[in-house]
Write a protein that holds these residues in place. Structure first.
Motif, PDB file in Angstrom:
ATOM      1  N   ASN A  44     -41.049   1.920   8.860  1.00 59.73           N
ATOM      2  CA  ASN A  44     -41.401   2.269   7.485  1.00 59.73           C
ATOM      3  C   ASN A  44     -40.693   1.378   6.476  1.00 59.73           C
ATOM      4  OD1 ASN A  44     -42.984   4.251   8.533  1.00 59.73           O
ATOM      5  ND2 ASN A  44     -41.886   5.969   7.631  1.00 59.73           N
ATOM      6  N   LEU A  45     -39.439   1.062   6.761  1.00 64.45           N
ATOM      7  CA  LEU A  45     -38.687   0.182   5.870  1.00 64.45           C
ATOM      8  C   LEU A  45     -39.314  -1.208   5.850  1.00 64.45           C
ATOM      9  CD1 LEU A  45     -36.187  -0.147   4.046  1.00 64.45           C
ATOM     10  CD2 LEU A  45     -34.883  -0.752   6.107  1.00 64.45           C
ATOM     11  N   ALA A  46     -39.714  -1.679   7.029  1.00 64.96           N
ATOM     12  CA  ALA A  46     -40.373  -2.984   7.107  1.00 64.96           C
ATOM     13  C   ALA A  46     -41.652  -3.003   6.272  1.00 64.96           C
ATOM     14  CB  ALA A  46     -40.686  -3.326   8.561  1.00 64.96           C
ATOM     15  N   VAL A  47     -42.435  -1.938   6.353  1.00 65.29           N
ATOM     16  CA  VAL A  47     -43.674  -1.846   5.574  1.00 65.29           C
ATOM     17  C   VAL A  47     -43.371  -1.908   4.077  1.00 65.29           C
ATOM     18  CG1 VAL A  47     -45.592  -0.337   4.954  1.00 65.29           C
ATOM     19  CG2 VAL A  47     -44.953  -0.616   7.357  1.00 65.29           C
ATOM     20  N   MET A  48     -42.305  -1.227   3.656  1.00 64.97           N
ATOM     21  CA  MET A  48     -41.955  -1.224   2.236  1.00 64.97           C
ATOM     22  C   MET A  48     -41.535  -2.615   1.778  1.00 64.97           C
ATOM     23  SD  MET A  48     -40.118   2.504   1.717  1.00 64.97           S
ATOM     24  CE  MET A  48     -40.606   2.678  -0.008  1.00 64.97           C
ATOM     25  N   TYR A  49     -40.772  -3.324   2.620  1.00 64.37           N
ATOM     26  CA  TYR A  49     -40.419  -4.714   2.291  1.00 64.37           C
ATOM     27  C   TYR A  49     -41.666  -5.588   2.275  1.00 64.37           C
ATOM     28  CZ  TYR A  49     -35.302  -4.435   2.354  1.00 64.37           C
ATOM     29  OH  TYR A  49     -33.989  -4.171   2.055  1.00 64.37           O
ATOM     30  N   ASP A  50     -42.564  -5.351   3.220  1.00 67.40           N
ATOM     31  CA  ASP A  50     -43.789  -6.141   3.334  1.00 67.40           C
ATOM     32  C   ASP A  50     -44.665  -5.974   2.095  1.00 67.40           C
ATOM     33  OD1 ASP A  50     -45.535  -7.867   4.552  1.00 67.40           O
ATOM     34  OD2 ASP A  50     -45.985  -6.563   6.262  1.00 67.40           O
ATOM     35  N   ALA A  81     -38.856  -7.841   6.010  1.00 69.49           N
ATOM     36  CA  ALA A  81     -39.934  -7.136   6.701  1.00 69.49           C
ATOM     37  C   ALA A  81     -39.964  -7.548   8.171  1.00 69.49           C
ATOM     38  CB  ALA A  81     -41.273  -7.415   6.038  1.00 69.49           C
ATOM     39  N   ALA A  82     -39.896  -8.853   8.412  1.00 73.87           N
ATOM     40  CA  ALA A  82     -39.919  -9.349   9.791  1.00 73.87           C
ATOM     41  C   ALA A  82     -38.715  -8.836  10.583  1.00 73.87           C
ATOM     42  CB  ALA A  82     -39.930 -10.876   9.789  1.00 73.87           C
ATOM     43  N   TYR A  83     -37.547  -8.817   9.921  1.00 75.12           N
ATOM     44  CA  TYR A  83     -36.326  -8.357  10.588  1.00 75.12           C
ATOM     45  C   TYR A  83     -36.487  -6.922  11.074  1.00 75.12           C
ATOM     46  CZ  TYR A  83     -31.496  -6.781  11.151  1.00 75.12           C
ATOM     47  OH  TYR A  83     -30.336  -6.244  11.642  1.00 75.12           O
ATOM     48  N   TRP A  84     -36.978  -6.043  10.200  1.00 75.41           N
ATOM     49  CA  TRP A  84     -37.084  -4.634  10.568  1.00 75.41           C
ATOM     50  C   TRP A  84     -38.280  -4.364  11.476  1.00 75.41           C
ATOM     51  CZ3 TRP A  84     -32.957  -2.003  10.531  1.00 75.41           C
ATOM     52  CH2 TRP A  84     -31.977  -2.223   9.571  1.00 75.41           C
ATOM     53  N   TYR A  85     -39.384  -5.131  11.316  1.00 73.51           N
ATOM     54  CA  TYR A  85     -40.484  -5.000  12.273  1.00 73.51           C
ATOM     55  C   TYR A  85     -39.984  -5.325  13.678  1.00 73.51           C
ATOM     56  CZ  TYR A  85     -44.336  -4.656   8.838  1.00 73.51           C
ATOM     57  OH  TYR A  85     -45.204  -4.254   7.856  1.00 73.51           O
TER      58      TYR A  85
END
Length: 648
Positions: free
Chosen positions: A560-566, A578-582
């Motif tokens: 979810n955090l990655a999506v928010m960064y994305d 985004a890539a880091y958390w994905y």
């Protein structure tokens, strides 16, 4: 609904105590103690941010009881405003803001307070001070006090003790005890006005009568010294007794000294010990040391070591010296077979206190003490053999010692033993046996056991499935601030498990658990803010709590955090983050994350473009049945990457 104007103007206030200067910091003298008790009293002074400090002093110096307390009163903490608790709770900021805009001083004061401290709203001390001024100008005494505190603290207003005094004076004249106390301090120390000890005494007396323990303590000081009032030690001790009963730690210590030395009362070690225990419970090292001395007089080795040890842990020099002496004595007693000494010597070796740290010797002496029935030694051995403190795990030994302690009634041991039965460590796995031991510990108030018993009730392991009983146990553990239970109780309200579904109540419990670091609660709280469920929708707060949970390894939070960064949801878009958390989530097997990470590699967004890695991640996702990944892999195999609508 009751008329809003009839609501008492009561709301909590907070005051940061860093504003008092070093000029207000006094020095403690000593109070001669009976030689038989070997009490060494220390000088006391107030350091930065009111952290209590102590330095050695000679016995002939002035009695330490006659030093005033200079800690300012906190923002007067009262009850929060209420209208209809169900319809207008204090976190319903939209409702309160509307009332504030309509000119209601209680609402203005509450809104101001919330902005100053950042409660229910983003912290904005300047805006908070503006609202406080609106309420204060209408004569609301709590707002007057809060606004004065803003000036004193330089929070939302430029620091100005003259303005602080003026606003505190208004509140003090209206009878607010906290304002009266702070005004007394200003007169005592000459901040924002010339020093005036007569007025200081006047306002200390007003605040003391209003129940402010620090004011009661300071008023006692003035009677003890004869400062602007006749010397009257009976009145001094009267006010110190009031302050002590209100939790003032130095007053509690002083009352202990009074009974220990028989100052104006019959000498009474038992009453002295009662007051010392009150102060010791608040961490007062001097009181802890005195309790150690009283226990030593009774030849109570365990209690004397306990209290001296607590004081020594605070680097209280007389206690440290006493413990160093005890270490030599304890070794001799242990060798002579004294069980208490063996237990204590094992703890010394385990921690490296007063002897060189040595785990083998620690286990040796704890074993001897445990076989003689020392409960703490048995419990420690059980925990150590579970693989704690660098000891190699030996679960059969852990079970052996935990059972001994559990059978002696140790709730901690009962809960630990139950855990072994849950997982079959050192014993044959048995949920009924686990439930039995958890039940024993839970009924003694052990929060972990109450929580675990709730879990077993909820899933029906070792006992009949009983959701209502599970929630009841969660509630008991949550009342002790056990984070996992707070989370489960929140989940019960979130889902309507044996309680009426209440998203706002769920958020309240999630918040409690999340603030204590519970990963599941942090994720759940992030979801609540993300979806606006039980609280106002807030992308920034959602991202904050997702991040907290993600950093602890929650894969859903990571995704979810990655999506928010994305998307740049609640923050600036950041493809690298985004890539880091994905990737973090993808490595834990989250198919959505694997697919999205593959897409970033295919596009070269946030990571170097790499079609091989893109395909590899898509295949991992497809292998789990993620339909979009299945479709994309099929297209690539048939037509290649060029056929993909990348970036769309």
């Amino acid at each position: 609904m009751a008329s809003f104007l009839n609501i008492p103007a009561l709301f909590p206030i907070l005051f940061r105590t860093a504003w008092l200067s070093a000029a207000m910091m006094g020095c403690w003298g000593t109070c001669p103690a009976p030689a038989h008790a070997q009490i060494i009293l220390l000088t006391r002074g107030l350091g930065a941010l009111w952290k209590m400090e102590r330095n050695m002093a000679k016995p002939e110096q002035p009695n330490h009881q006659d030093q005033p307390s200079t800690k300012a009163s906190s923002f007067a903490k009262k009850s929060e405003p209420t209208v209809n608790a169900d319809r207008h709770p204090t976190d319903n900021m939209a409702w309160w803001l509307n009332k504030a805009k309509e000119g209601d001083p209680t609402a203005q004061g509450w809104i101001g307070y919330c902005y100053v401290i950042g409660q229910n709203v983003p912290q904005d001390a300047t805006l908070g001070a503006q609202w406080l001024r609106k309420a204060a100008e209408q004569g609301n005494r709590e707002a007057e006090f809060n606004l004065g505190s803003c000036y004193a603290d330089g929070q939302g207003e430029k620091q100005d003790y003259v303005q602080a005094r003026q606003w505190w004076q208004k509140a003090a004249d209206k009878g607010l005890p906290s304002a009266q106390y702070n005004l007394a301090l200003l007169y005592q120390n000459g901040m924002g006005l010339p020093p005036d000890q007569e007025k200081a005494t006047h306002w200390f007396a007003k605040a003391a009568e209003g129940g402010v323990p620090s004011a009661q303590y300071n008023l006692g000081i003035r009677y003890y010294r004869g400062q602007t009032v006749p010397v009257d030690k009976d009145k001094a001790f009267y006010w110190w007794g009031k302050a002590a009963a209100g939790g003032h730690v130095i007053a509690q210590y002083n009352m202990g000294i009074r009974y220990l030395e028989g100052q104006g009362v019959a000498q009474d070690n038992a009453k002295a010990a009662q007051w010392f225990e009150e102060a010791a419970a608040q961490g007062d090292a001097g009181a802890q040391y005195c309790l150690g001395t009283l226990a030593q007089d009774k030849e109570d080795l365990e209690r004397s070591l306990h209290w001296y040890g607590l004081a020594a842990a605070q680097h209280y020099k007389p206690a440290v010296e006493k413990m160093e002496q005890y270490a030599v004595w304890v070794q001799k007693l242990a060798q002579d077979g004294n069980a208490s000494a063996q237990e204590q010597l094992g703890i010394f070796y385990l921690k490296g206190n007063y002897v060189p740290q040595n785990k083998e010797k620690a286990l040796h002496w704890l074993d001897k003490a445990g076989e003689q029935g020392q409960l703490q030694a048995q419990l420690l051995l059980g925990i150590l053999y579970e693989g704690q403190q660098g000891v190699a795990p030996d679960y059969p030994k852990a079970a052996y010692w935990l059972r001994k302690a559990a059978e002696h009634g140790s709730a901690d041991a009962q809960s630990e033993l139950a855990q072994l039965y849950c997982y079959g460590n050192g014993v044959q796995q048995s949920y009924p046996e686990a439930a039995s031991w958890f039940d024993k510990a839970a009924k003694q108030g052990n929060a972990e056991a109450q929580y675990m018993l709730g879990v077993l009730c909820e899933i029906g392991q070792g006992m009949p499935e009983d959701s209502a009983m599970a929630v009841a146990w969660y509630r008991k553990a949550a009342a002790q601030n056990y984070p996992a239970a707070e989370y489960r109780l929140g989940h019960a309200y979130d889902t309507g498990l044996e309680v009426s579904e209440d998203k706002a109540e769920a958020v309240r419990w999630y918040q409690k658990a999340a603030e204590q670091g519970n990963m599941d609660a942090q994720y759940a709280l992030g979801c609540a803010y993300d979806q606006g469920a039980g609280t106002a929708q807030d992308d920034a707060k959602a991202a904050y709590w997702y991040q907290k949970a993600a950093e602890q390894g929650d894969m859903d939070a990571q995704f979810n955090l990655a999506v928010m960064y994305d998307r740049g949801q609640g923050m600036k878009p950041d493809a690298v983050q985004a890539a880091y958390w994905y990737e973090k989530a993808a490595e834990q097997g989250t198919p959505d994350a694997q697919f999205n990470l593959g897409s970033l590699y295919a596009e070269g967004r946030g990571v170097p473009k790499n079609e091989a890695k893109a395909l590899a991640w898509w295949k991992k996702s497809a292998a789990q049945g993620y339909e979009r990944a299945v479709d994309v892999v099929a297209v690539v195999k048939k037509e290649g990457f060029a056929a993909l609508p990348l970036g769309e």
